[in-house]
Scaffold this motif. Structure first.
Motif, PDB file in Angstrom:
ATOM      1  N   ALA A 135       0.877  -1.158   0.000  1.00 31.72           N
ATOM      2  CA  ALA A 135       0.000   0.000   0.000  1.00 31.72           C
ATOM      3  C   ALA A 135       0.924   1.220   0.000  1.00 31.72           C
ATOM      4  O   ALA A 135       2.132   1.070  -0.154  1.00 31.72           O
ATOM      5  N   HIS A 136       0.384   2.389   0.183  1.00 26.69           N
ATOM      6  CA  HIS A 136       1.252   3.571   0.262  1.00 26.69           C
ATOM      7  C   HIS A 136       1.048   4.235   1.601  1.00 26.69           C
ATOM      8  O   HIS A 136       0.046   4.911   1.801  1.00 26.69           O
ATOM      9  N   PRO A 137       1.940   4.083   2.558  1.00 24.66           N
ATOM     10  CA  PRO A 137       3.152   3.265   2.453  1.00 24.66           C
ATOM     11  C   PRO A 137       2.873   1.780   2.719  1.00 24.66           C
ATOM     12  O   PRO A 137       1.863   1.424   3.316  1.00 24.66           O
ATOM     13  N   THR A 138       3.808   0.965   2.298  1.00 30.89           N
ATOM     14  CA  THR A 138       3.731  -0.480   2.529  1.00 30.89           C
ATOM     15  C   THR A 138       3.837  -0.759   4.027  1.00 30.89           C
ATOM     16  O   THR A 138       4.513  -0.044   4.758  1.00 30.89           O
ATOM     17  N   TYR A 139       3.177  -1.821   4.475  1.00 32.52           N
ATOM     18  CA  TYR A 139       3.306  -2.218   5.873  1.00 32.52           C
ATOM     19  C   TYR A 139       3.348  -3.740   5.969  1.00 32.52           C
ATOM     20  O   TYR A 139       3.059  -4.446   5.004  1.00 32.52           O
ATOM     21  N   VAL A 140       3.746  -4.214   7.138  1.00 33.80           N
ATOM     22  CA  VAL A 140       3.877  -5.646   7.400  1.00 33.80           C
ATOM     23  C   VAL A 140       2.886  -6.026   8.486  1.00 33.80           C
ATOM     24  O   VAL A 140       2.852  -5.394   9.542  1.00 33.80           O
ATOM     25  N   LYS A 141       2.066  -7.046   8.213  1.00 30.67           N
ATOM     26  CA  LYS A 141       1.149  -7.610   9.207  1.00 30.67           C
ATOM     27  C   LYS A 141       1.765  -8.917   9.690  1.00 30.67           C
ATOM     28  O   LYS A 141       2.270  -9.692   8.886  1.00 30.67           O
ATOM     29  N   ALA A 152      10.354  -5.345  17.741  1.00 31.56           N
ATOM     30  CA  ALA A 152      10.314  -5.755  16.338  1.00 31.56           C
ATOM     31  C   ALA A 152      11.286  -4.897  15.536  1.00 31.56           C
ATOM     32  O   ALA A 152      11.331  -3.673  15.707  1.00 31.56           O
ATOM     33  N   TRP A 153      12.058  -5.527  14.663  1.00 35.75           N
ATOM     34  CA  TRP A 153      13.068  -4.858  13.853  1.00 35.75           C
ATOM     35  C   TRP A 153      12.917  -5.271  12.394  1.00 35.75           C
ATOM     36  O   TRP A 153      12.439  -6.352  12.100  1.00 35.75           O
ATOM     37  N   GLN A 203      23.078  -6.684   7.157  1.00 36.35           N
ATOM     38  CA  GLN A 203      22.774  -7.122   8.523  1.00 36.35           C
ATOM     39  C   GLN A 203      22.501  -5.950   9.474  1.00 36.35           C
ATOM     40  O   GLN A 203      22.529  -6.115  10.687  1.00 36.35           O
ATOM     41  N   GLU A 204      22.224  -4.764   8.932  1.00 30.86           N
ATOM     42  CA  GLU A 204      21.837  -3.622   9.758  1.00 30.86           C
ATOM     43  C   GLU A 204      20.412  -3.835  10.260  1.00 30.86           C
ATOM     44  O   GLU A 204      19.568  -4.354   9.538  1.00 30.86           O
ATOM     45  N   HIS A 205      20.150  -3.397  11.497  1.00 31.91           N
ATOM     46  CA  HIS A 205      18.831  -3.513  12.110  1.00 31.91           C
ATOM     47  C   HIS A 205      18.207  -2.124  12.228  1.00 31.91           C
ATOM     48  O   HIS A 205      18.880  -1.166  12.619  1.00 31.91           O
ATOM     49  N   TYR A 206      16.925  -2.032  11.902  1.00 34.29           N
ATOM     50  CA  TYR A 206      16.171  -0.789  12.030  1.00 34.29           C
ATOM     51  C   TYR A 206      14.985  -1.067  12.945  1.00 34.29           C
ATOM     52  O   TYR A 206      14.172  -1.939  12.653  1.00 34.29           O
ATOM     53  N   ILE A 250       6.665   0.671   7.098  1.00 36.31           N
ATOM     54  CA  ILE A 250       8.100   0.606   6.783  1.00 36.31           C
ATOM     55  C   ILE A 250       8.799   1.955   6.964  1.00 36.31           C
ATOM     56  O   ILE A 250       9.935   2.117   6.567  1.00 36.31           O
ATOM     57  N   SER A 251       8.157   2.891   7.605  1.00 42.23           N
ATOM     58  CA  SER A 251       8.716   4.236   7.775  1.00 42.23           C
ATOM     59  C   SER A 251      10.004   4.262   8.588  1.00 42.23           C
ATOM     60  O   SER A 251      10.763   5.229   8.509  1.00 42.23           O
ATOM     61  N   SER A 252      10.290   3.221   9.353  1.00 38.63           N
ATOM     62  CA  SER A 252      11.539   3.182  10.118  1.00 38.63           C
ATOM     63  C   SER A 252      12.745   2.861   9.239  1.00 38.63           C
ATOM     64  O   SER A 252      13.885   3.019   9.664  1.00 38.63           O
ATOM     65  N   LEU A 253      12.492   2.408   8.008  1.00 45.02           N
ATOM     66  CA  LEU A 253      13.584   2.081   7.085  1.00 45.02           C
ATOM     67  C   LEU A 253      14.066   3.331   6.368  1.00 45.02           C
ATOM     68  O   LEU A 253      13.282   4.236   6.095  1.00 45.02           O
ATOM     69  N   PRO A 254      15.361   3.370   6.030  1.00 44.75           N
ATOM     70  CA  PRO A 254      15.816   4.464   5.169  1.00 44.75           C
ATOM     71  C   PRO A 254      15.166   4.280   3.796  1.00 44.75           C
ATOM     72  O   PRO A 254      14.780   3.170   3.438  1.00 44.75           O
ATOM     73  N   ARG A 255      15.025   5.317   3.044  1.00 48.12           N
ATOM     74  CA  ARG A 255      14.398   5.202   1.717  1.00 48.12           C
ATOM     75  C   ARG A 255      15.360   4.486   0.775  1.00 48.12           C
ATOM     76  O   ARG A 255      15.924   5.079  -0.135  1.00 48.12           O
ATOM     77  N   ARG A 256      15.532   3.204   1.059  1.00 51.90           N
ATOM     78  CA  ARG A 256      16.466   2.390   0.283  1.00 51.90           C
ATOM     79  C   ARG A 256      15.820   1.041   0.002  1.00 51.90           C
ATOM     80  O   ARG A 256      15.341   0.368   0.915  1.00 51.90           O
TER      81      ARG A 256
END
Length: 120
Positions: free
Chosen positions: A34-40, A55-56, A63-66, A83-89
């Motif tokens: 979705a916008h933004p994508t999320y994980v259930k 949760a990370w 192997q970086e953890h966010y 997924i907002s905790s991730l860098p835009r990568r």
């Protein structure tokens, strides 16, 4: 070694597979585009499980953890994380459930999944 989510197993069946770490078993996992994508995700626990965990998102290559969510209460049994905790990568990631605030002690992790720039 943390327990990996297996779609062939459900509910309490997975929860009782491996209790050496007295942790959490990941029993269901979905990436929702979705916008933004999320994980259930859903998990199971038992009487020796911790009251809370963290949760990370783990980048498979680096192997970086966010930190996706600092405090998840074990009794809830399900949650979703944007997924907002991730860098835009873009990249290949895993959802990792760990001891509270300690990513070096895995309870469970998901299978690998891809995040694209368009997911942000």
């Amino acid at each position: 070694m943390a327990q990996v989510a297996d779609p062939a197993h459900t509910g309490r069946q997975v929860a009782d597979l491996d209790r050496r770490n007295d942790g959490i078993a990941l029993i269901e996992f979905h990436v929702v585009r979705a916008h933004p994508t999320y994980v259930k995700y859903k998990w199971s626990s038992h009487k020796r499980s911790p009251k809370k965990f963290t949760a990370w998102f783990r980048n498979v290559q680096t192997q970086e953890h966010y930190k996706a969510e600092q405090t998840v209460w074990t009794s809830d049994g399900h949650d979703f994380i944007r997924i907002s905790s991730l860098p835009r990568r873009s990249g290949e990631y895993q959802l990792v459930l760990t001891e509270y605030n300690n990513y070096s002690n895995d309870y469970a992790h998901s299978s690998n999944f891809w995040i694209r720039l368009s997911d942000f």
